[in-house]
Design a protein around this motif. Sequence first.
Motif, short mmCIF file in Angstrom:
data_model
loop_
_atom_site.label_atom_id
_atom_site.label_comp_id
_atom_site.label_asym_id
_atom_site.label_seq_id
_atom_site.Cartn_x
_atom_site.Cartn_y
_atom_site.Cartn_z
N PRO A 15 0.82 -1.21 0.00
CA PRO A 15 0.00 0.00 0.00
C PRO A 15 0.85 1.26 0.00
O PRO A 15 2.02 1.23 0.38
CB PRO A 15 -0.81 -0.13 1.29
N ALA A 16 0.25 2.37 -0.38
CA ALA A 16 0.97 3.64 -0.46
C ALA A 16 1.42 4.12 0.92
O ALA A 16 2.39 4.85 1.04
CB ALA A 16 0.09 4.70 -1.14
N GLU A 17 0.67 3.69 1.96
CA GLU A 17 1.07 4.01 3.33
C GLU A 17 0.96 2.76 4.18
O GLU A 17 -0.05 2.04 4.13
CB GLU A 17 0.19 5.11 3.91
N TRP A 18 2.00 2.50 4.98
CA TRP A 18 2.02 1.31 5.84
C TRP A 18 2.64 1.69 7.17
O TRP A 18 3.76 2.19 7.22
CB TRP A 18 2.83 0.19 5.18
N GLN A 19 1.87 1.51 8.24
CA GLN A 19 2.30 1.83 9.61
C GLN A 19 2.89 3.23 9.69
O GLN A 19 3.90 3.47 10.35
CB GLN A 19 3.31 0.78 10.10
N GLY A 20 2.23 4.16 9.02
CA GLY A 20 2.66 5.55 9.04
C GLY A 20 3.81 5.88 8.11
O GLY A 20 4.24 7.04 8.04
N ARG A 21 4.31 4.89 7.39
CA ARG A 21 5.42 5.10 6.46
C ARG A 21 4.87 5.15 5.03
O ARG A 21 4.14 4.25 4.63
CB ARG A 21 6.46 3.98 6.58
N LYS A 22 5.20 6.21 4.31
CA LYS A 22 4.64 6.43 2.98
C LYS A 22 5.66 6.11 1.88
O LYS A 22 6.86 6.28 2.06
CB LYS A 22 4.17 7.87 2.83
N VAL A 23 5.14 5.66 0.75
CA VAL A 23 5.97 5.56 -0.45
C VAL A 23 6.37 6.97 -0.85
O VAL A 23 5.54 7.89 -0.84
CB VAL A 23 5.18 4.90 -1.60
#
Length: 231
Positions: free
Chosen positions: A182-190
């Motif tokens: 996903p574009a965002e995971w656990q507050g971390r973004k691509v």
Amino acid sequence: MAVKIKVLTIFPELFPGFLGASLTGRALEEGKWSIEIVNIRDFAFDKHGSVDDTPAGGGAGMVMRADVLDAALQQHYQGGRLINMSPRGKPLTQNLVKELSEEDNLTIICSRFEGIDERVLEAYNAEDISIGDYILTGGEQAAQVMIDAIVRLLPDVLGNSDSTSEESFENCLLEYPQYTKPAEWQGRKVPDVLLSGHHQKIKDWRLEQSKQVTKARRPDLWKKYLDSEKN
């Protein structure tokens, strides 16, 4: 033309090992490469299948006999590059892998014990290759690593030429970080640039990331990269 690989070993049951799975296994089934396993013990001169003896001059361990290995080579070596997997060999680099992937025939000796009697290696002009500065229990593991690296560079094995052109060690740089959904995971973004659709900006970002990763993790490669940019 499919590359033909012949492996001389005292443990034939270790092959094809992981080479029979995934992309290398599929390429093997499709005939893009072939592997023939030769049991060196079949050429021993006694009923016990002895292939080694104590080192001349004394010392620990055992040494693979020249006469036994010679008998195996006489029957199975038919030209092309002859490689001995050895920790004293020249390092296996991506450039060397590319070179080997262009060969029609490769014969690989899997060293065991304390090594191989130097005389047979000299007689056949064998080429020592090492996969790293550490010691394994035998050359079989090293041979499989080298074969895997070679096979994945053969035409149509990966299915996408870009997969190899942008990898680590190409142009003396490590590969840039990779992301997916996903574009965002656990507050971390691509990184936004990768979602921008702007191909040149993405290309520039990836190059810069490769430079930063290489500089931080592999100063030796970073120096090679800087030197190559000067030329």
